[in-house]
Structures are given as C-alpha cells and as structure tokens.
Design a protein around this motif. Sequence first.
Motif, PDB file in Angstrom:
ATOM      1  N   PHE A  10      48.220  66.362  48.666  1.00 31.93           N
ATOM      2  CA  PHE A  10      48.288  66.159  47.327  1.00 31.93           C
ATOM      3  C   PHE A  10      49.072  64.910  47.487  1.00 31.93           C
ATOM      4  N   ILE A  11      49.578  64.478  48.147  1.00 34.33           N
ATOM      5  CA  ILE A  11      49.368  61.961  48.834  1.00 34.33           C
ATOM      6  C   ILE A  11      47.677  61.942  48.785  1.00 34.33           C
ATOM      7  N   CYS A  12      47.426  62.607  49.396  1.00 34.92           N
ATOM      8  CA  CYS A  12      45.366  61.517  48.826  1.00 34.92           C
ATOM      9  C   CYS A  12      44.902  61.756  47.506  1.00 34.92           C
ATOM     10  N   CYS A  13      45.487  62.881  47.407  1.00 35.66           N
ATOM     11  CA  CYS A  13      45.055  63.213  45.239  1.00 35.66           C
ATOM     12  C   CYS A  13      45.916  62.175  44.511  1.00 35.66           C
ATOM     13  N   ASP A  14      46.844  62.303  45.202  1.00 34.52           N
ATOM     14  CA  ASP A  14      47.888  60.795  44.338  1.00 34.52           C
ATOM     15  C   ASP A  14      47.820  59.612  44.392  1.00 34.52           C
ATOM     16  N   VAL A  15      47.398  59.419  45.656  1.00 30.86           N
ATOM     17  CA  VAL A  15      46.791  57.538  46.307  1.00 30.86           C
ATOM     18  C   VAL A  15      44.950  57.988  45.240  1.00 30.86           C
ATOM     19  N   PHE A  16      44.185  58.837  45.455  1.00 33.12           N
ATOM     20  CA  PHE A  16      43.468  59.253  44.462  1.00 33.12           C
ATOM     21  C   PHE A  16      42.833  58.594  42.766  1.00 33.12           C
ATOM     22  N   SER A  17      43.630  59.388  42.717  1.00 33.80           N
ATOM     23  CA  SER A  17      43.529  59.607  41.354  1.00 33.80           C
ATOM     24  C   SER A  17      44.526  57.697  40.634  1.00 33.80           C
ATOM     25  N   LEU A  18      45.665  57.425  41.076  1.00 28.21           N
ATOM     26  CA  LEU A  18      46.385  55.807  41.477  1.00 28.21           C
ATOM     27  C   LEU A  18      45.013  55.581  41.087  1.00 28.21           C
ATOM     28  N   VAL A  19      44.055  55.451  41.746  1.00 26.52           N
ATOM     29  CA  VAL A  19      43.369  53.612  42.359  1.00 26.52           C
ATOM     30  C   VAL A  19      42.331  54.020  41.128  1.00 26.52           C
ATOM     31  N   LEU A  20      42.560  55.142  40.919  1.00 22.03           N
ATOM     32  CA  LEU A  20      41.129  55.431  39.193  1.00 22.03           C
ATOM     33  C   LEU A  20      41.873  54.559  38.322  1.00 22.03           C
ATOM     34  N   GLN A  21      43.276  54.699  38.227  1.00 15.76           N
ATOM     35  CA  GLN A  21      43.752  54.273  36.685  1.00 15.76           C
ATOM     36  C   GLN A  21      44.208  53.226  37.120  1.00 15.76           C
ATOM     37  N   ALA A  22      44.509  52.728  38.037  1.00 12.88           N
ATOM     38  CA  ALA A  22      44.771  50.969  38.186  1.00 12.88           C
ATOM     39  C   ALA A  22      42.964  50.326  38.110  1.00 12.88           C
ATOM     40  N   ALA A  23      41.944  50.664  39.310  1.00 11.26           N
ATOM     41  CA  ALA A  23      40.478  50.583  38.959  1.00 11.26           C
ATOM     42  C   ALA A  23      40.342  50.556  37.257  1.00 11.26           C
ATOM     43  N   GLY A  24      40.373  51.521  36.360  1.00  8.28           N
ATOM     44  CA  GLY A  24      40.175  51.029  35.079  1.00  8.28           C
ATOM     45  C   GLY A  24      41.076  50.824  34.360  1.00  8.28           C
ATOM     46  N   GLY A  25      42.531  50.462  35.306  1.00  6.75           N
ATOM     47  CA  GLY A  25      42.552  49.307  33.649  1.00  6.75           C
ATOM     48  C   GLY A  25      42.267  47.856  34.294  1.00  6.75           C
ATOM     49  N   GLY A  26      42.339  48.103  35.589  1.00  5.55           N
ATOM     50  CA  GLY A  26      41.632  46.639  35.551  1.00  5.55           C
ATOM     51  C   GLY A  26      40.850  46.210  35.175  1.00  5.55           C
ATOM     52  N   LEU A  27      39.389  46.821  35.336  1.00  6.49           N
ATOM     53  CA  LEU A  27      38.184  46.875  34.433  1.00  6.49           C
ATOM     54  C   LEU A  27      38.140  46.028  32.845  1.00  6.49           C
ATOM     55  N   ALA A  28      39.363  47.075  31.847  1.00  2.34           N
ATOM     56  CA  ALA A  28      39.570  47.423  30.685  1.00  2.34           C
ATOM     57  C   ALA A  28      40.374  45.779  30.354  1.00  2.34           C
ATOM     58  N   ASP A  29      40.868  45.627  31.685  1.00  2.00           N
ATOM     59  CA  ASP A  29      41.839  44.379  31.398  1.00  2.00           C
ATOM     60  C   ASP A  29      40.951  42.623  31.591  1.00  2.00           C
ATOM     61  N   THR A  30      39.777  43.203  32.049  1.00  4.59           N
ATOM     62  CA  THR A  30      39.066  41.958  32.756  1.00  4.59           C
ATOM     63  C   THR A  30      37.570  42.258  32.101  1.00  4.59           C
ATOM     64  N   SER A  31      37.648  43.187  31.154  1.00  5.03           N
ATOM     65  CA  SER A  31      36.272  43.173  30.423  1.00  5.03           C
ATOM     66  C   SER A  31      35.758  42.149  29.184  1.00  5.03           C
ATOM     67  N   GLY A  32      36.168  41.419  28.709  1.00  6.12           N
ATOM     68  CA  GLY A  32      36.198  40.334  27.849  1.00  6.12           C
ATOM     69  C   GLY A  32      35.408  40.449  26.626  1.00  6.12           C
ATOM     70  N   ASN A  33      33.774  39.963  26.881  1.00  2.00           N
ATOM     71  CA  ASN A  33      33.570  39.971  25.815  1.00  2.00           C
ATOM     72  C   ASN A  33      32.687  41.056  25.728  1.00  2.00           C
ATOM     73  N   ASN A  34      33.069  42.070  26.979  1.00  3.30           N
ATOM     74  CA  ASN A  34      32.140  43.024  27.472  1.00  3.30           C
ATOM     75  C   ASN A  34      32.533  44.186  26.255  1.00  3.30           C
ATOM     76  N   SER A  35      32.565  44.813  25.637  1.00  2.00           N
ATOM     77  CA  SER A  35      33.457  45.863  24.756  1.00  2.00           C
ATOM     78  C   SER A  35      32.253  47.023  25.615  1.00  2.00           C
ATOM     79  N   ALA A  36      31.315  47.125  26.069  1.00  2.00           N
ATOM     80  CA  ALA A  36      30.695  48.587  26.706  1.00  2.00           C
ATOM     81  C   ALA A  36      32.184  48.273  28.406  1.00  2.00           C
TER      82      ALA A  36
END
Length: 322
Positions: free
Chosen positions: A160-186
């Motif tokens: 469950f800690i591995c599941c939690d870390v994987f979930s955390l990485v996905l959410q953090a990566a998604g948030g970082g991608l949304a934050d740095t997307s700039g003009n690229n709405s896709a």
Amino acid sequence: MAALAEGNFTGFVLTPAQMLSFESGNVTAIIDFLDNCSLATCPLSYAQVHYDPSLAGNALYLAIFAGLLLVQLFFGIRYRTWGYLSALIGGLLLEIIGYASRVQMHFNPFQSNPFLIYLICLTIGPCFLSAAVYLCLSRIIVVYGPEYARFRPRTYTIIFICCDVFSLVLQAAGGGLADTSGNNSALGQDGINIMIAGLSFQVVSLTLFAALCADFAWRVRKARDRRAALHIACSQTRFHVFLYLLALATLCIYIRSCFRVAELQGGFGGTLANQEVTFMILEGGMIAIASIALTVGHPGLVFGKSWKAANVNRGLLNEPKV
C-alpha cells in the motif's frame, strides 16, 4: 479564464493586439492579462474559479491544519512514531500551503499561481494521510496476531505504500504538467488526465485496503473464542477507539478522493469545480475530519512505547508466508 479561452470577451476593454491574442487562443496572453485583473476591474466569471473563495472558511481550515501539525509534532517526538509523524507532517504542510493559497485567492481570484499551488497541494496532500493509515495496519496485525492475516504485516505495508507513492507521483506529475503547459492546451489537459489517473488509482488502492482490512477483521472475529489476549500491552478500550478513528479517517479520505475524481473529470470550468460549498464539505471537511481522527487517535496514545515493539520487523515467527 475558461470563458476567455473560449472567446467570450464581454465586459473587457481590450487593445487590438490583446483581442488578436485572445481570439487565437494564446493562453499565455490570457494568463498575463488575468494576473493584472482585480475584482474591481474584471468580472468574477473570468476568475480561476467562478466564486470569491471564502476568507473565513479557508482561514478556518488553515488554522485547523496548522494546529493539528503542532499537536502531531508533539506526539510524534514524545512517542517516537517517526514514520507516522513524517506522513502527517507531509500531508498537513501541503494542506496548510493549499489553504494559504486559497486565502490569497480571496483577495485576487484571477491570478494563476495561487490557483495552481492550491490545486496541486490539496490534490496530493491526502496521499500522505493515506500513508499514515497504511503504516498503522501492520501494527494492528501484530497486535491481534499475524496468524490471522493473509500476508505478512510487512507485505501489507509495502504494497500500500508503493500504491500510495505511485498515486502521488502521478498526481504530482500531472499537476506539474498542467502548470507548465503554457500555450499548449492539449498538454494542460494531459496533465489533468494524469492527475485524474492518480486520484482514481488512489480510490482503487483505498478500496482494496478496506477490503483486506474487512477480511482481517472477519478472520479475527471468527477466531475470537480461541484467540489469545492482545500480543502488545495496551488498553483495549483505547485500542478499539483507535480502530474506529482509523476507519473514520479512511472513509473520509475515500469520499474526498471520489469527489476530486468527479471534480477534475468535469474540468476547471465544470459545475463541481466551481461550487465552493461542495468543495469546502467534500474536500476541506473530509480531510479535516480525517486529520482530526488521525490526531485524536494518535497511535502513541494507544501503544505508548509499545509502538516500536509492534514494528513489523520484530520477532514475527508465526507469520503466514507470501
């Protein structure tokens, strides 16, 4: 912001250059324009959220999480529950930063940075609270007896800690991608989708966790007539209260995670993303209750110095093998 990106410029006095940039969907130009907006100069419908975040409500949550952090520091140091303390520090700090950003949004809901900070922090913060819950399960198994579990206590923790870390990485990566997307709405939408995937994985993990907890509880109950006393010396009343509070925290985190999946699936311009009362109850309220439960039901108050004795690495000779 969504309305501007869709080409609705009603209520604005724009230069020809700004009009051309907005009509072409230049997200950077829109963000720059909104960062200079205020409630006195721009309609609220063009803010990051379509409401003025409550100062009192968000300040209250900020104060609650800050107070709980101080209590957790005291208990964690006193009872040396270092893993549990680390998880709660991470979760509560992110909640504090998130609600501090929402307080900032009350004064100017148009700026993008406070919105993104609150979005990312409040999205990933509960992952750390889940980790604290997962750390407790292995101790509970040791207390009742590893022979009633389907797996080693350590196996539950690792899974469950591995599941939690994987979930955390996905959410953090998604948030970082949304934050740095700039003009690229896709690219920005890809970031949101990754965050949704992380939250969905967290829901699945919590569901599996609840199922395995129920299975363990059932096996312990069936063996109650032949089961020996608790393997770790602690008050049975306090221990049962600890179990109920842990279950309450898990339920609240689960409800909140389901809500955030539904909220993000509707997009930032969707109905759920722009209903503050719903957010304050199903996000703030659920996580506040979970954090209070994990503080009032602090394992140090139940196990005392026996928390270390219940470590999954210690003397578990009769564990079922996996």
